[in-house]
Write an enzyme that holds these catalytic residues in place. Structure first.
Site, short mmCIF file in Angstrom:
data_model
loop_
_atom_site.label_atom_id
_atom_site.label_comp_id
_atom_site.label_asym_id
_atom_site.label_seq_id
_atom_site.Cartn_x
_atom_site.Cartn_y
_atom_site.Cartn_z
CD GLN A 151 -3.09 -0.95 0.36
OE1 GLN A 151 -3.22 0.07 -0.30
NE2 GLN A 151 -3.94 -1.96 0.30
CE1 TYR A 206 -8.07 -11.23 -6.42
CE2 TYR A 206 -9.58 -11.51 -4.59
CZ TYR A 206 -9.31 -11.62 -5.93
OH TYR A 206 -10.25 -12.13 -6.79
CD GLU A 253 -0.39 -11.58 -4.30
OE1 GLU A 253 -1.29 -10.90 -3.74
OE2 GLU A 253 0.05 -11.30 -5.44
CG ASP A 285 -7.02 -5.32 -0.57
OD1 ASP A 285 -7.52 -4.54 -1.39
OD2 ASP A 285 -6.02 -5.05 0.11
CB CYS A 296 -8.56 0.07 -5.03
SG CYS A 296 -8.30 -1.26 -6.21
N1 SAH Z 1 -4.06 -7.13 0.75
C1 SAH Z 1 -2.76 -6.71 0.28
C2 SAH Z 1 -2.65 -6.63 -1.25
C3 SAH Z 1 -3.78 -5.95 -1.96
S1 SAH Z 1 -3.46 -5.51 -3.64
C4 SAH Z 1 -2.36 -5.38 0.90
O1 SAH Z 1 -3.19 -4.70 1.48
O2 SAH Z 1 -1.18 -5.04 0.82
C5 SAH Z 1 -4.11 -6.82 -4.56
C6 SAH Z 1 -3.20 -8.03 -4.62
O3 SAH Z 1 -3.87 -9.01 -5.43
C7 SAH Z 1 -1.85 -7.82 -5.27
O4 SAH Z 1 -0.85 -8.31 -4.42
C8 SAH Z 1 -1.92 -8.64 -6.58
O5 SAH Z 1 -0.67 -9.21 -6.92
C9 SAH Z 1 -2.92 -9.69 -6.22
N2 SAH Z 1 -3.69 -10.32 -7.31
C10 SAH Z 1 -4.10 -9.78 -8.48
N3 SAH Z 1 -4.86 -10.65 -9.16
C11 SAH Z 1 -4.95 -11.79 -8.41
C12 SAH Z 1 -5.60 -13.05 -8.56
N4 SAH Z 1 -6.32 -13.32 -9.64
N5 SAH Z 1 -5.47 -13.95 -7.57
C13 SAH Z 1 -4.73 -13.70 -6.46
N6 SAH Z 1 -4.09 -12.52 -6.27
C14 SAH Z 1 -4.20 -11.58 -7.23
#
Ligand code: SAH
Length: 454
Positions: free
Chosen positions: A285, A314, A335, A383, A410
């Site tokens: 973030q 995620y 992830e 997320d 977001c």
């Molecule tokens: N919750 C974490 C990351 C949120 S951002 C935080 O707050 O830091 C969204 C995340 O989803 C990213 O790390 C991205 O790499 C991941 N992502 C994107 N598409 C995805 C999918 N299809 N399956 C799993 N993860 C995914």
């Protein structure tokens, strides 16, 4: 071509009625919308039409005949031209109201009856970003850093980026000046030639550790040793320098391959009392103080007592998972980025967390697999990126039926779509809490709780 209500180069006086989700003022001429950068609702303005399409036009603000009480003096027109701070002319309290209103409008369009709370804002809404990805291009024969003008490929030279940690601005200039001193060529987009494409900098808000990533078209970079020595001499906070290879003609900033040049392959920061390692390709973030506000909201919404099984979909480097693990029985993260999963596992170890497991894969696939294994979750935390939840993911939720879903979003447009889909499985969204992670911009982050009566 049919005649449009206004023509290119026409000048006219209009009343601004609304703001788009991109922060442009909207005025209407016989129902035909004119989009005007920098104009605010309620303002009467003289505008110059720059582009007239069939269904809408873009116009430039020339003069204001009346001004909105929410108008403040913008810092620099460059921040609007580049899209760095498209809401800089709107007073901060009005920005917060604008964001909550955007979500309310989308809910209304989707026929969702979900209360939206007032946006939680920052005390000091500038200089907050802990990460920068700054393009490098040749301008007047010299490597130059700045930002692209919106809807163009023209680099506007900039030294103060306003919403970034000022120490990051300084670091970008140090690297730029070294590129100039050694005559290292910048990338040329038109021909896919040249060398340095972007400078990425991350700085830990709490740790003050800094990472510099040089994104290059080629592994061979002239004077690489001198660049590294120059960076470490000028910037004692730097703990990591990385070379990232991106050979392709693409808008995507980072390539997939990296090579260490100095220090550790990660930087460390902390959030809500836990330590986190962050690799160059992992998501983290960008607004650290507001991330603490956001996560606190998410953890409270989860209502954990220590007994729950939590899925964190995620999960990135595990920031939410590890924060929740302290208050839950077991956390499962999923992830897609391998580096981020490796960081998450390492972060669990660093913080002595033994009740969090991380799976590498697509959330939609892993969720299907968990569903088939009969995994029961008390709380599902999601997320997702801007595109929201995949249909297969939502389908798996519909079978697993965790009693509570906490949705960090977001993008309110996909949030509204996903809430509507979850309602089909008997969920009810109790409230949405917007948290301003991106002051001066139009990005909207929020936390929504959905529960299901058993
Ligand atoms: N919750 C974490 C990351 C949120 S951002 C935080 O707050 O830091 C969204 C995340 O989803 C990213 O790390 C991205 O790499 C991941 N992502 C994107 N598409 C995805 C999918 N299809 N399956 C799993 N993860 C995914």
């Amino acid at each position: 071509m049919a005649k449009t209500p206004v023509a290119k180069n026409e000048e006219l006086t209009v009343t601004v009625e609304d703001l788009t989700y991109e922060g442009m003022g909207v005025a209407k001429v016989d129902g035909y919308p004119l989009f005007i950068d920098g104009a605010l609702p309620g303002e009467r303005a003289v505008v110059h039409v720059v582009k007239a399409e069939k269904k809408f036009a873009f116009a430039r603000l020339k003069t204001l005949e009346t001004t909105s009480p929410d108008r403040v003096t913008p810092r620099d027109a460059a921040y609007t031209q580049t899209g760095i701070a498209p809401l800089q002319h709107l007073a901060y309290p009005a920005q917060l109201a604008f964001k909550a209103a955007q979500i309310r409008n989308l809910y209304k369009k989707a026929h969702l009856d979900v209360p939206v709370k007032e946006t939680l804002g920052m005390a000091q809404p500038s200089g907050y970003r802990n990460k920068a990805q700054i393009p490098v291009r040749m301008v007047n024969g010299q490597p130059t850093t700045g930002f692209y003008k919106r809807r163009s490929h023209e680099l506007l030279p900039l030294e103060d980026f306003y919403i970034q940690d000022p120490k990051i601005d300084t670091a970008v200039l140090v690297v730029r000046d070294l590129l100039r001193r050694y005559g290292v060529p910048a990338y040329d987009e038109a021909t896919n030639t040249g060398v340095i494409r972007h400078i990425m900098v991350r700085r830990g808000y709490f740790s003050h550790q800094m990472m510099i990533v040089l994104v290059s078209r080629t592994w061979a970079v002239p004077y690489l040793d001198e660049l590294v020595a120059g960076i470490t001499a000028a910037l004692p906070e730097v703990v990591s320098i990385v070379l990232n290879l991106n050979e392709r003609a693409t808008n995507v900033i980072l390539g997939k391959k990296t090579q260490m040049l100095y220090g550790t392959p990660y930087l460390e920061d902390s959030l809500l009392g836990s330590r986190f390692r962050i690799s160059p390709l992992s998501f983290y973030q960008v607004n650290p103080t507001q991330t603490e506000v956001l996560y606190t909201q998410a953890v409270e919404a989860a209502g954990l007592t220590g007994q729950e099984v939590v899925i964190d979909a995620y999960s990135g480097i595990g920031t939410i998972s590890l924060t929740m693990a302290k208050h839950a029985k077991q956390v499962y993260g999923v992830e897609i980025v391998p580096e981020a999963v490796a960081d998450a596992r390492e972060n669990a170890r660093l913080n002595g967390v033994t009740n969090a497991e991380f799976v590498l894969g697509k959330a939609e696939d892993v969720m299907q697999a968990w569903k088939e294994e009969g995994l029961h979750a008390d709380v599902l935390m999601v997320d997702p990126p801007r595109k929201g939840l995949a249909p297969e993911f939502v389908a798996a939720v519909g079978v697993m039926l965790p009693p509570k879903v906490v949705y960090v979003s977001c993008n309110p447009a996909t949030l509204a779509r996903d809430i509507a889909a979850l309602q089909g499985f008997g969920y009810k969204a109790t409230a949405t809490q917007p948290v301003d992670m991106f002051p001066q911009t139009t990005s909207i982050e929020s936390v929504t709780v959905l529960t299901r009566a058993e």
